[in-house]
Design an enzyme around this catalytic site. Structure first.
Site, PDB file in Angstrom:
ATOM      1  N   LYS A  12      40.523 -28.702  -7.475  1.00 51.02           N
ATOM      2  CA  LYS A  12      39.109 -28.457  -7.144  1.00 51.02           C
ATOM      3  C   LYS A  12      38.297 -28.346  -8.429  1.00 51.02           C
ATOM      4  O   LYS A  12      38.829 -27.997  -9.503  1.00 51.02           O
ATOM      5  CB  LYS A  12      38.933 -27.190  -6.302  1.00 51.02           C
ATOM      6  CG  LYS A  12      39.291 -25.862  -6.999  1.00 51.02           C
ATOM      7  CD  LYS A  12      38.135 -25.216  -7.749  1.00 51.02           C
ATOM      8  CE  LYS A  12      38.569 -23.999  -8.555  1.00 51.02           C
ATOM      9  NZ  LYS A  12      38.024 -23.823  -9.861  1.00 51.02           N
ATOM     10  N   PRO A  96      46.390 -30.694 -14.602  1.00 55.96           N
ATOM     11  CA  PRO A  96      46.722 -29.929 -15.806  1.00 55.96           C
ATOM     12  C   PRO A  96      46.708 -28.421 -15.532  1.00 55.96           C
ATOM     13  O   PRO A  96      45.990 -27.962 -14.644  1.00 55.96           O
ATOM     14  CB  PRO A  96      45.622 -30.317 -16.805  1.00 55.96           C
ATOM     15  CG  PRO A  96      44.515 -30.864 -15.977  1.00 55.96           C
ATOM     16  CD  PRO A  96      45.133 -31.441 -14.737  1.00 55.96           C
ATOM     17  N   GLY A  98      46.246 -24.272 -16.504  1.00 58.92           N
ATOM     18  CA  GLY A  98      45.295 -23.443 -17.272  1.00 58.92           C
ATOM     19  C   GLY A  98      43.993 -24.185 -17.520  1.00 58.92           C
ATOM     20  O   GLY A  98      43.395 -24.087 -18.586  1.00 58.92           O
ATOM     21  N   ALA A  99      43.557 -24.941 -16.506  1.00 59.61           N
ATOM     22  CA  ALA A  99      42.462 -25.898 -16.717  1.00 59.61           C
ATOM     23  C   ALA A  99      41.175 -25.549 -15.980  1.00 59.61           C
ATOM     24  O   ALA A  99      40.149 -26.180 -16.189  1.00 59.61           O
ATOM     25  CB  ALA A  99      42.934 -27.288 -16.291  1.00 59.61           C
ATOM     26  N   LEU A 101      41.085 -25.823 -12.672  1.00 62.56           N
ATOM     27  CA  LEU A 101      41.094 -26.807 -11.588  1.00 62.56           C
ATOM     28  C   LEU A 101      41.917 -26.328 -10.380  1.00 62.56           C
ATOM     29  O   LEU A 101      42.181 -27.098  -9.462  1.00 62.56           O
ATOM     30  CB  LEU A 101      41.666 -28.141 -12.095  1.00 62.56           C
ATOM     31  CG  LEU A 101      40.872 -28.816 -13.220  1.00 62.56           C
ATOM     32  CD1 LEU A 101      41.637 -30.020 -13.765  1.00 62.56           C
ATOM     33  CD2 LEU A 101      39.492 -29.250 -12.729  1.00 62.56           C
ATOM     34  N   ALA A 102      42.337 -25.071 -10.407  1.00 66.90           N
ATOM     35  CA  ALA A 102      43.083 -24.448  -9.300  1.00 66.90           C
ATOM     36  C   ALA A 102      44.437 -25.118  -9.042  1.00 66.90           C
ATOM     37  O   ALA A 102      44.903 -25.145  -7.895  1.00 66.90           O
ATOM     38  CB  ALA A 102      42.250 -24.418  -8.011  1.00 66.90           C
ATOM     39  N   GLY A 103      45.074 -25.633 -10.074  1.00 66.61           N
ATOM     40  CA  GLY A 103      46.363 -26.313  -9.905  1.00 66.61           C
ATOM     41  C   GLY A 103      47.425 -25.422  -9.282  1.00 66.61           C
ATOM     42  O   GLY A 103      48.115 -25.826  -8.337  1.00 66.61           O
ATOM     43  N   GLY A 104      47.589 -24.200  -9.786  1.00 68.05           N
ATOM     44  CA  GLY A 104      48.587 -23.277  -9.235  1.00 68.05           C
ATOM     45  C   GLY A 104      48.208 -22.854  -7.821  1.00 68.05           C
ATOM     46  O   GLY A 104      49.068 -22.717  -6.946  1.00 68.05           O
ATOM     47  N   SER A 105      46.920 -22.659  -7.595  1.00 64.96           N
ATOM     48  CA  SER A 105      46.439 -22.211  -6.275  1.00 64.96           C
ATOM     49  C   SER A 105      46.699 -23.270  -5.208  1.00 64.96           C
ATOM     50  O   SER A 105      47.104 -22.958  -4.081  1.00 64.96           O
ATOM     51  CB  SER A 105      44.933 -21.933  -6.324  1.00 64.96           C
ATOM     52  OG  SER A 105      44.655 -20.865  -7.193  1.00 64.96           O
ATOM     53  N   ASP A 138      41.175 -18.436  -4.942  1.00 65.28           N
ATOM     54  CA  ASP A 138      40.847 -19.842  -4.659  1.00 65.28           C
ATOM     55  C   ASP A 138      41.760 -20.464  -3.605  1.00 65.28           C
ATOM     56  O   ASP A 138      41.534 -21.592  -3.177  1.00 65.28           O
ATOM     57  CB  ASP A 138      41.029 -20.688  -5.933  1.00 65.28           C
ATOM     58  CG  ASP A 138      39.909 -20.471  -6.937  1.00 65.28           C
ATOM     59  OD1 ASP A 138      38.848 -19.965  -6.542  1.00 65.28           O
ATOM     60  OD2 ASP A 138      40.112 -20.824  -8.114  1.00 65.28           O
TER      61      ASP A 138
END
Ligand code: C5P
Length: 314
Positions: A12, A96, A98-99, A101-105, A138
C-alpha cells in the site's frame, strides 16, 4: 484433507497521513487515505503435522520466528481456534522491507485470509479485520485493500471509489530504511504540543475527513485532482533527517510527476502518473537523473483489491 493455498499480498501507499492527536493506548489518532498497488508479495501456506508454525522466506533479513507478523497472525488464529493443524508459511518478498509500504502487514493479512480458508473457519471480513487490528494498525486495510479512508489507529475503514487508472513510480534506496516507531515518536516530541485534545474537536476532525478535498477528488475519480491533495505529516520529521529522501521528492517534482510524496513513515517516495507509458518514462528519467545503483525503482498501478487467492491445491 487440508489444502495448500497461494495468495497475492499487495503493498500500500498513503495518499494522506494526518496525525490529529494522541490516543489512550499510546498510538496516534490518524486520518489516512490508503491505496493498494500491484507490487505484491506471494504467500504460500502448506498444512503441517502437529501444531508447528514454520516461516520460510527468500529475503535474508526477514526473521523467521515470532518477530515476524506472519508468524504472529498464524499463532493468533491457532490460539483462537485450537485443534487445527500446523502450517508452513513461505514468503516470496517482492515488496521492499522497512519501506513504508506495509510489506510485513500485508503478509500477515494474507496468513489470516489463507488460514481462514485452510482451516474452514468461515470468518467474515469484519472478524478477520478485528483480528488483524490486534496485530498492527495497517493490517485490517491490507485484508480488504483498494482505496480506503482509515481513521482511529488506522483500523476504522471506509471503502472509497477505485482509482485504478493511476500509476505510482516508487523510489527507494536499498540501504535506507526508517523505523516507524521512531518517526511517530519524533513527531510527538516535535509537534505533540499542538495535538488536538478536545474530544469534540477530534470528532469534528474525523467527520471533516469525509469531505476533505482529497476525498472529493476521489469521489469524482479525478486523476488530475487526486495528486494535488497528497499530504503526509511524517514528512515533517523524516525529510529533514534523510536528505536523500527529500532529494527523491524534489526530483519527482522537477520531472513533472502529477504529484509526489513519501509513503507512510518512508523512506519510499512515489511519483504519480496517469498512464503506464508516462510512469515508465518517469521511472527512466529518475534512473538517469539519479544514477545511483543503490536506488530501486518500480512502476506500479493502483489496484482495487487486497489479499487475493491465486490458487489452492490438495
Ligand atoms: O500498528 P503498527 O505496529 O503498525 O505501528 C507501528 C508503530 O507506529 C507503533 O509502535 C507506533 O509507534 C506507531 N503508530 C502510532 N499510531 C498509529 C499507528 C502507528 O503511533 N495510529
Amino acid at each position: 484433507m487440508k489444502h495448500s493455498y497461494t495468495l497475492k499480498a499487495p503493498a500500500k501507499i498513503n495518499l494522506l497521513l494526518e496525525i490529529i492527536g494522541d490516543r489512550a493506548d499510546g498510538f496516534h489518532e490518524l486520518v489516512m487515505v490508503l491505496q493498494s498497488i500491484d507490487l505484491a508479495d506471494i504467500v504460500q501456506l502448506h498444512p503441517l503435522g502437529g501444531d508447528r508454525i514454520e516461516i520460510h522466506c527468500n529475503h535474508p533479513e526477514i526473521p523467521c520466528d515470532q518477530r515476524n507478523l506472519a508468524y504472529r497472525a498464524a499463532r493468533l488464529l491457532q490460539d483462537k481456534y485450537p485443534g487445527n493443524a500446523g502450517v508452513s508459511i513461505s514468503l516470496q518478498k517482492n515488496i521492499p522491507i522497512g519501506a513504508g509500504l506495509a510489506g510485513g502487514s500485508t503478509d500477515a493479512a494474507a496468513v489470516l485470509v489463507g488460514l481462514d480458508l485452510m482451516w474452514n473457519l468461515g470468518l467474515t471480513q469484519t472478524e478477520l479485520q478485528d483480528y488483524a487490528a490486534t496485530l498492527g494498525s495497517d493490517i485490517p486495510f491490507c485484508v480488504s485493500g483498494g482505496t480506503a479512508l482509515a481513521l482511529g489507529r488506522g483500523e476504522a475503514l471506509t471503502p472509497l471509489p477505485d482509482l485504478d487508472q493511476l500509476y505510482a513510480v516508487l523510489a527507494k534506496y536499498q540501504s535506507l530504511s526508517v523505523s516507524t516507531p521512531w518517526a511517530y515518536q519524533t513527531y510527538r516530541q516535535q509537534f505533540g504540543a499542538s495535538y488536538c485534545r478536545d474530544p469534540q474537536l477530534l470528532d469534528h476532525r474525523r467527520r471533516a475527513a469525509h469531505s476533505s478535498d482529497l476525498l472529493v477528488a476521489i469521489s469524482h475519480r479525478d486523476v488530475l485532482q487526486v495528486p494535488q491533495h497528497l499530504y503526509n505529516d511524517l514528512e515533517k520529521v523524516v525529510l529533514p533527517q534523510y536528505p536523500l529522501v527529500q532529494a527523491l521528492r524534489d526530483q519527482f517534482e522537477k520531472l513533472g510527476a502529477l504529484g509526489t510524496m513519501m509513503s507512510g513513515s518512508g523512506p519510499t517516495v512515489f511519483g504519480l502518473a496517469e498512464s503506464r507509458i508516462q510512469a515508465e518514462r518517469l521511472a527512466g528519467q529518475m534512473r538517469v537523473a539519479i544514477a545511483d545503483p543503490d536506488l530501486d525503482l518500480w512502476v506500479t498501478q493502483f489496484c482495487s483489491s487486497g489479499i487475493q487467492l491465486l490458487s489452492s491445491s490438495p
